[in-house]
Write a protein that holds these residues in place. Structure first.
Motif, PDB file in Angstrom:
ATOM      1  N   ARG A  39       0.827  -1.201   0.000  1.00  0.00           N
ATOM      2  CA  ARG A  39       0.000   0.000   0.000  1.00  0.00           C
ATOM      3  C   ARG A  39       0.867   1.259   0.000  1.00  0.00           C
ATOM      4  O   ARG A  39       2.031   1.233   0.404  1.00  0.00           O
ATOM      5  N   ILE A  40       0.271   2.354  -0.458  1.00  0.00           N
ATOM      6  CA  ILE A  40       0.905   3.661  -0.399  1.00  0.00           C
ATOM      7  C   ILE A  40      -0.067   4.636   0.263  1.00  0.00           C
ATOM      8  O   ILE A  40      -1.258   4.342   0.396  1.00  0.00           O
ATOM      9  N   ALA A  41       0.460   5.784   0.692  1.00  0.00           N
ATOM     10  CA  ALA A  41      -0.385   6.826   1.278  1.00  0.00           C
ATOM     11  C   ALA A  41      -0.135   8.132   0.536  1.00  0.00           C
ATOM     12  O   ALA A  41       1.016   8.515   0.326  1.00  0.00           O
ATOM     13  N   MET A  42      -1.217   8.784   0.136  1.00  0.00           N
ATOM     14  CA  MET A  42      -1.147  10.054  -0.581  1.00  0.00           C
ATOM     15  C   MET A  42      -1.912  11.125   0.193  1.00  0.00           C
ATOM     16  O   MET A  42      -2.910  10.841   0.849  1.00  0.00           O
ATOM     17  N   PRO A  43      -1.444  12.388   0.142  1.00  0.00           N
ATOM     18  CA  PRO A  43      -2.203  13.471   0.763  1.00  0.00           C
ATOM     19  C   PRO A  43      -3.628  13.523   0.198  1.00  0.00           C
ATOM     20  O   PRO A  43      -3.852  13.203  -0.973  1.00  0.00           O
ATOM     21  N   LEU A  44      -4.555  13.882   1.027  1.00  0.00           N
ATOM     22  CA  LEU A  44      -5.977  14.041   0.694  1.00  0.00           C
ATOM     23  C   LEU A  44      -6.710  12.705   0.557  1.00  0.00           C
ATOM     24  O   LEU A  44      -7.817  12.547   1.082  1.00  0.00           O
ATOM     25  N   ILE A  45      -6.119  11.754  -0.130  1.00  0.00           N
ATOM     26  CA  ILE A  45      -6.863  10.525  -0.400  1.00  0.00           C
ATOM     27  C   ILE A  45      -6.463   9.374   0.528  1.00  0.00           C
ATOM     28  O   ILE A  45      -7.119   8.336   0.545  1.00  0.00           O
ATOM     29  N   GLY A  46      -5.383   9.530   1.303  1.00  0.00           N
ATOM     30  CA  GLY A  46      -5.000   8.525   2.278  1.00  0.00           C
ATOM     31  C   GLY A  46      -4.375   7.283   1.669  1.00  0.00           C
ATOM     32  O   GLY A  46      -3.770   7.327   0.593  1.00  0.00           O
ATOM     33  N   ALA A  47      -4.534   6.147   2.371  1.00  0.00           N
ATOM     34  CA  ALA A  47      -3.891   4.904   1.965  1.00  0.00           C
ATOM     35  C   ALA A  47      -4.690   4.221   0.862  1.00  0.00           C
ATOM     36  O   ALA A  47      -5.917   4.293   0.821  1.00  0.00           O
ATOM     37  N   MET A  48      -3.971   3.555  -0.016  1.00  0.00           N
ATOM     38  CA  MET A  48      -4.616   2.799  -1.087  1.00  0.00           C
ATOM     39  C   MET A  48      -3.695   1.670  -1.540  1.00  0.00           C
ATOM     40  O   MET A  48      -2.478   1.724  -1.353  1.00  0.00           O
ATOM     41  N   ASP A  49      -4.299   0.649  -2.121  1.00  0.00           N
ATOM     42  CA  ASP A  49      -3.525  -0.490  -2.612  1.00  0.00           C
ATOM     43  C   ASP A  49      -2.764  -0.105  -3.874  1.00  0.00           C
ATOM     44  O   ASP A  49      -3.306   0.548  -4.767  1.00  0.00           O
ATOM     45  N   ALA A  50      -1.492  -0.520  -3.941  1.00  0.00           N
ATOM     46  CA  ALA A  50      -0.679  -0.295  -5.130  1.00  0.00           C
ATOM     47  C   ALA A  50      -0.159  -1.604  -5.710  1.00  0.00           C
ATOM     48  O   ALA A  50       0.008  -1.729  -6.916  1.00  0.00           O
ATOM     49  N   SER A  51       0.091  -2.588  -4.852  1.00  0.00           N
ATOM     50  CA  SER A  51       0.665  -3.849  -5.292  1.00  0.00           C
ATOM     51  C   SER A  51      -0.261  -4.559  -6.267  1.00  0.00           C
ATOM     52  O   SER A  51      -1.480  -4.604  -6.083  1.00  0.00           O
ATOM     53  N   GLY A  52       0.326  -5.108  -7.332  1.00  0.00           N
ATOM     54  CA  GLY A  52      -0.446  -5.826  -8.327  1.00  0.00           C
ATOM     55  C   GLY A  52      -0.967  -4.963  -9.454  1.00  0.00           C
ATOM     56  O   GLY A  52      -1.538  -5.481 -10.419  1.00  0.00           O
ATOM     57  N   LYS A  53      -0.778  -3.648  -9.356  1.00  0.00           N
ATOM     58  CA  LYS A  53      -1.233  -2.730 -10.395  1.00  0.00           C
ATOM     59  C   LYS A  53      -0.058  -2.283 -11.257  1.00  0.00           C
ATOM     60  O   LYS A  53       1.082  -2.236 -10.791  1.00  0.00           O
ATOM     61  N   THR A  54      -0.331  -1.937 -12.497  1.00  0.00           N
ATOM     62  CA  THR A  54       0.695  -1.305 -13.319  1.00  0.00           C
ATOM     63  C   THR A  54       0.779   0.165 -12.920  1.00  0.00           C
ATOM     64  O   THR A  54      -0.163   0.713 -12.321  1.00  0.00           O
ATOM     65  N   PRO A  55       1.882   0.855 -13.227  1.00  0.00           N
ATOM     66  CA  PRO A  55       1.965   2.283 -12.920  1.00  0.00           C
ATOM     67  C   PRO A  55       0.826   3.079 -13.545  1.00  0.00           C
ATOM     68  O   PRO A  55       0.286   4.001 -12.916  1.00  0.00           O
ATOM     69  N   ALA A  56       0.429   2.734 -14.771  1.00  0.00           N
ATOM     70  CA  ALA A  56      -0.658   3.463 -15.426  1.00  0.00           C
ATOM     71  C   ALA A  56      -1.980   3.269 -14.686  1.00  0.00           C
ATOM     72  O   ALA A  56      -2.758   4.215 -14.506  1.00  0.00           O
ATOM     73  N   THR A  57      -2.233   2.039 -14.237  1.00  0.00           N
ATOM     74  CA  THR A  57      -3.471   1.764 -13.503  1.00  0.00           C
ATOM     75  C   THR A  57      -3.497   2.507 -12.179  1.00  0.00           C
ATOM     76  O   THR A  57      -4.519   3.089 -11.796  1.00  0.00           O
ATOM     77  N   LEU A  58      -2.369   2.509 -11.472  1.00  0.00           N
ATOM     78  CA  LEU A  58      -2.312   3.230 -10.204  1.00  0.00           C
ATOM     79  C   LEU A  58      -2.501   4.718 -10.425  1.00  0.00           C
ATOM     80  O   LEU A  58      -3.214   5.387  -9.655  1.00  0.00           O
TER      81      LEU A  58
END
Length: 238
Positions: free
Chosen positions: A84-103
């Motif tokens: 998982r990653i954490a971004m300002p405003l939107i918080g934590a989200m899953d990143a593993s298993g996604k392509t960079p474009a999908t994320l």
């Protein structure tokens, strides 16, 4: 060669090994038992080079996230061990298993829902963990896991959060390419935990398959009566 055929050949040899007066281990078509080996040999350098493939984000990868025109949201982020990653405003989200474009599209969608009008998001991989092991079968979280430091079979399965309640721990197969030859070994996690033989080392590009329902259907009678595997069973795939 299919996983089912591979396990079938290994299980047939295991039946011979479980008998006190058994003859020498024999293989089957497509499977040659390597009787002088008690562990898989390490891979050669050429075996550690992965073939080109569409990359999906995995744990511990480092990403560059650029939100066009908004410097406050653009940053370098490392994926945590849970993917998982954490971004300002939107918080934590899953990143593993996604392509960079999908994320990038997922981040843009979340930002656009409440915070930013028509966000343009680009995600790039800046540091990838290319040395990975694949853990499949009856584990809680199957997937690709980075090989960091010295990894063993028990540790690799622990990375996948351990075996499920349905796992047959006496049927764990490690598949490996050694000097451009495909090899496999059958291990018994119970025997390893009891110290009957060492926890084998796992290398990048190995595939670890923990016995699951398909294997149980094929080998249900064998599994129910077989003793602990006193030494790993190593085979060369023809």
């Amino acid at each position: 060669m299919s996983i089912t055929r591979l396990l079938s050949g290994l299980a047939g040899a295991l039946v011979l090994a479980s008998c006190a007066d058994a003859p020498a281990l024999v293989g089957r078509p497509g499977l040659t038992i390597v009787s002088q080996e008690h562990e898989l040999p390490p891979p050669a350098t050429v075996d550690l080079i992965s073939e080109p493939r569409s990359y999906v984000i995995g744990p511990l990868d480092r990403l560059s996230v650029d939100v066009y025109g908004i410097a406050e949201l653009s940053r370098s982020i490392q994926v945590d061990p849970s993917g998982r990653i954490a971004m300002p405003l939107i918080g934590a989200m899953d990143a593993s298993g996604k392509t960079p474009a999908t994320l990038g599209a997922d981040i843009a969608r979340r930002l656009g829902a409440r915070y930013v009008r028509d966000p343009q998001v680009t995600v790039n991989l800046t540091e990838t963990v290319s040395q990975v092991v694949t853990v499949e079968g009856a584990v809680k979280t199957p997937g690709l896991y980075p090989v960091t430091g010295r990894m063993t079979l028990i540790r690799a399965i622990a990375r996948a959060e351990g075996t499920t309640q349905y796992a047959r721990e006496n049927y764990v197969v490690v598949m490996r390419r050694v000097n451009n030859r495909d090899m496999a070994a059958l291990y018994d996690l119970r025997a390893i935990r009891q110290g009957m033989y060492a926890d084998p080392q796992i290398y990048a590009n190995d595939i670890v398959l923990v016995g699951e329902s398909s294997a149980r259907r094929v080998f249900s009678d064998i599994v129910s009566v077989s003793p602990l595997l006193a030494a790993p069973l190593v085979a060369l795939l023809n």
